[in-house]
Design a protein around this motif. Sequence first.
Motif, PDB file in Angstrom:
ATOM      1  N   UNK A 179       4.880   2.376   5.277  1.00  0.00           N
ATOM      2  CA  UNK A 179       3.786   3.642   5.939  1.00  0.00           C
ATOM      3  C   UNK A 179       3.929   5.251   6.610  1.00  0.00           C
ATOM      4  N   UNK A 180       4.790   5.341   7.826  1.00  0.00           N
ATOM      5  CA  UNK A 180       4.602   6.681   8.103  1.00  0.00           C
ATOM      6  C   UNK A 180       5.695   7.430   7.328  1.00  0.00           C
ATOM      7  N   UNK A 181       7.206   7.188   6.714  1.00  0.00           N
ATOM      8  CA  UNK A 181       7.293   7.647   5.559  1.00  0.00           C
ATOM      9  C   UNK A 181       7.259   8.141   4.506  1.00  0.00           C
ATOM     10  N   UNK A 182       6.172   6.800   3.840  1.00  0.00           N
ATOM     11  CA  UNK A 182       5.147   7.027   2.354  1.00  0.00           C
ATOM     12  C   UNK A 182       4.805   8.155   2.895  1.00  0.00           C
ATOM     13  N   UNK A 183       3.354   8.096   4.021  1.00  0.00           N
ATOM     14  CA  UNK A 183       2.651   9.339   4.316  1.00  0.00           C
ATOM     15  C   UNK A 183       3.158  10.885   4.233  1.00  0.00           C
ATOM     16  N   UNK A 184       4.090  10.072   5.009  1.00  0.00           N
ATOM     17  CA  UNK A 184       4.597  12.405   5.328  1.00  0.00           C
ATOM     18  C   UNK A 184       4.977  12.723   3.799  1.00  0.00           C
ATOM     19  N   UNK A 185       5.891  11.298   2.979  1.00  0.00           N
ATOM     20  CA  UNK A 185       6.153  12.206   1.256  1.00  0.00           C
ATOM     21  C   UNK A 185       5.451  12.463   0.714  1.00  0.00           C
ATOM     22  N   UNK A 186       4.207  11.456   0.710  1.00  0.00           N
ATOM     23  CA  UNK A 186       3.100  12.140  -0.257  1.00  0.00           C
ATOM     24  C   UNK A 186       2.520  12.857   0.472  1.00  0.00           C
ATOM     25  N   UNK A 187       1.603  13.379   1.702  1.00  0.00           N
ATOM     26  CA  UNK A 187       0.921  14.256   1.924  1.00  0.00           C
ATOM     27  C   UNK A 187       2.250  15.579   1.566  1.00  0.00           C
ATOM     28  N   UNK A 188       3.929  16.251   2.029  1.00  0.00           N
ATOM     29  CA  UNK A 188       4.675  17.632   1.508  1.00  0.00           C
ATOM     30  C   UNK A 188       4.579  17.092   0.046  1.00  0.00           C
ATOM     31  N   UNK A 189       4.740  16.194  -0.743  1.00  0.00           N
ATOM     32  CA  UNK A 189       4.840  16.417  -2.514  1.00  0.00           C
ATOM     33  C   UNK A 189       3.466  16.916  -3.129  1.00  0.00           C
ATOM     34  N   UNK A 190       2.618  16.278  -3.045  1.00  0.00           N
ATOM     35  CA  UNK A 190       1.594  16.949  -3.279  1.00  0.00           C
ATOM     36  C   UNK A 190       1.272  17.736  -2.466  1.00  0.00           C
ATOM     37  N   UNK A 224       0.978  -1.507  -0.120  1.00  0.00           N
ATOM     38  CA  UNK A 224      -0.147  -0.318   0.070  1.00  0.00           C
ATOM     39  C   UNK A 224       0.703   1.736  -0.391  1.00  0.00           C
ATOM     40  N   UNK A 225       1.986   1.398   1.065  1.00  0.00           N
ATOM     41  CA  UNK A 225       3.021   2.726   1.433  1.00  0.00           C
ATOM     42  C   UNK A 225       3.689   2.701  -0.876  1.00  0.00           C
ATOM     43  N   UNK A 226       4.065   1.695  -1.195  1.00  0.00           N
ATOM     44  CA  UNK A 226       4.615   1.815  -2.516  1.00  0.00           C
ATOM     45  C   UNK A 226       3.667   2.218  -3.536  1.00  0.00           C
ATOM     46  N   UNK A 227       2.850   1.886  -3.180  1.00  0.00           N
ATOM     47  CA  UNK A 227       1.779   1.983  -4.090  1.00  0.00           C
ATOM     48  C   UNK A 227       0.431   3.510  -4.080  1.00  0.00           C
ATOM     49  N   UNK A 228       0.818   4.124  -2.630  1.00  0.00           N
ATOM     50  CA  UNK A 228       0.862   5.462  -2.140  1.00  0.00           C
ATOM     51  C   UNK A 228       1.499   6.330  -2.898  1.00  0.00           C
ATOM     52  N   UNK A 229       2.872   5.952  -2.419  1.00  0.00           N
ATOM     53  CA  UNK A 229       3.500   7.257  -3.474  1.00  0.00           C
ATOM     54  C   UNK A 229       3.453   6.542  -4.701  1.00  0.00           C
ATOM     55  N   UNK A 230       4.313   6.011  -5.426  1.00  0.00           N
ATOM     56  CA  UNK A 230       3.721   6.187  -6.820  1.00  0.00           C
ATOM     57  C   UNK A 230       2.962   6.862  -7.341  1.00  0.00           C
ATOM     58  N   UNK A 231       1.232   6.514  -7.066  1.00  0.00           N
ATOM     59  CA  UNK A 231       0.322   7.383  -7.382  1.00  0.00           C
ATOM     60  C   UNK A 231       0.310   8.850  -7.669  1.00  0.00           C
ATOM     61  N   UNK A 232       0.784   9.149  -5.952  1.00  0.00           N
ATOM     62  CA  UNK A 232       1.478  10.609  -6.268  1.00  0.00           C
ATOM     63  C   UNK A 232       2.426  11.450  -6.360  1.00  0.00           C
ATOM     64  N   UNK A 233       3.796  10.546  -7.092  1.00  0.00           N
ATOM     65  CA  UNK A 233       4.054  11.433  -7.862  1.00  0.00           C
ATOM     66  C   UNK A 233       3.837  10.880  -8.686  1.00  0.00           C
ATOM     67  N   UNK A 234       3.206  10.623  -9.681  1.00  0.00           N
ATOM     68  CA  UNK A 234       2.656  10.897 -10.600  1.00  0.00           C
ATOM     69  C   UNK A 234       1.469  12.256 -10.713  1.00  0.00           C
ATOM     70  N   UNK A 235       0.312  12.329  -9.595  1.00  0.00           N
ATOM     71  CA  UNK A 235      -0.236  13.062  -9.760  1.00  0.00           C
ATOM     72  C   UNK A 235       0.331  14.415  -9.935  1.00  0.00           C
ATOM     73  N   UNK A 236       1.625  14.342  -8.726  1.00  0.00           N
ATOM     74  CA  UNK A 236       2.410  15.540  -8.352  1.00  0.00           C
ATOM     75  C   UNK A 236       3.375  16.089  -9.759  1.00  0.00           C
ATOM     76  N   UNK A 237       3.577  14.747 -10.912  1.00  0.00           N
ATOM     77  CA  UNK A 237       4.252  15.148 -11.873  1.00  0.00           C
ATOM     78  C   UNK A 237       6.196  14.779 -11.567  1.00  0.00           C
ATOM     79  N   UNK A 238       6.397  15.112  -9.905  1.00  0.00           N
ATOM     80  CA  UNK A 238       7.684  15.154  -9.361  1.00  0.00           C
ATOM     81  C   UNK A 238       8.230  13.355  -8.842  1.00  0.00           C
TER      82      UNK A 238
END
Length: 460
Positions: free
Chosen positions: A327-338, A301-315
């Motif tokens: 999960x904690x690292x993926x959650x923080x990175x996904x929120x900050x990136x978006x 789930x964490x890997x899928x979350x980060x991958x999808x957010x990277x696509x949406x954000x373009x970076x």
Amino acid sequence: MAEANVGKLVQKVNQLVVLDSVDGVSSLRRGQTLELSAGHVEMLEPLADNLDIPGRLAPSIHRISNHQDGRWHDRREDARAGLTELVAMCADSLEPDPSLPPPVDAGARDRLATAICRAYAANATPRLVAGLFPNGRQDDLGRFPPPQLEGDVAAARAMAVAIGARTAAVEDAVLKRLVAAGHGGAAHEAAAMLLEARMDYARLPEGQRAGIHRQLTRSIEAGFAERNVQRAAARELTKELENRREDVTGGAGAIDTAGRIARDEVGKLHEFLQKIDYWEESMEPQPTQHPASLDEARAIVARGLVSRVEHHAGIQTDLTDSQVESPPAATAAAAETMVTTSTIPVESRPAATAATATMLTEGFDELPTLVDNWRADGSDVRREAEVFGGTLGDRTLAAVRGFEVHPPNAQAAEPARAQALGNDPAIPPLRRVQAPTGQTRRPDDAAAPARNKGSDGLVR
């Protein structure tokens, strides 16, 4: 200054369209805008310059010359027309699913896409007006006259009505779903809606469904494009009514033909599978894979979350392969990136990031229950975890788009607001896109160039 205000209006309208029809897709990136004609910009400038107080656009008396009395002038008429066209353009900029089959006739696909977006705009613009202004109301630009649709747009509306009649959905809901499929995805989504309503299609093996789906998609695109576009005659009432009848018949007829194809082809396939004893062979026990553990599901789930957010954000994020499965690292990175790639005001970004991270954490908290349910249903836990990771990424996009329209209080995070946006029942079901797996982390933004490329001249 006026051009800058129009640019801000374009971004605002785009956000409203995405929130109205989002299906896990994104639209204009930060800093991108649509290419508007000079006349379109002129129509939108008064609206863009008065978003703070729409009452300034109310009708007023303008003196034509020193020797004539003043005449009433209503700038809202141009604003309504320009805004409707802008909503259609924003809808047409939505990205299609990268798995969309290539068209047999690119011109036919683009023609249908444009018509669907214009039909959607005719319905959606009056209700989106309230979101443009502080404490806005639907009548802030006056009354939108009933749209006089003709040609391809009338045919597109007839298609939506015909689909709704077969799927128990209202016209507006059908148009939202067709638009949310992205530019060029309307026929593919229409075919999906027709097939979802058929129990005999649902009973087919999953591997046998794609061919019928593609066949219906091509039938709808071809049936729509074979019509000859004829503008209704302005003064010849008989000819005008005849043209409108042909528009409606042509649009609905494409759906009628697709429905007959679905019935015939699904029936033939069932008969063929019976002849080769497919059903009996499929009942033989198959080798089973060792079920995934809860920790493995969390990592997927964490890997899928980060991958999808990277696509949406373009970076891409800076996470290592080990961190991306945490999960904690993926959650923080996904929120900050978006949030970083959004248009949320700088002072509100810490609160938006915290609220989004809280929403994602709550999503991971659901996992134990979800895994138990997947196992009880006999589902593939790994596959379901991949889907759920992508779903969390789409919830992140929806939450941040909401904060762009309504920035959170800079002094406090609003987790409840983010959670509500991420689980908004008005957002259609998120499409299932498989998250990448394996030893090497590959974000799914490789598909972005193809999804951003259109043939209608719009900047994706």
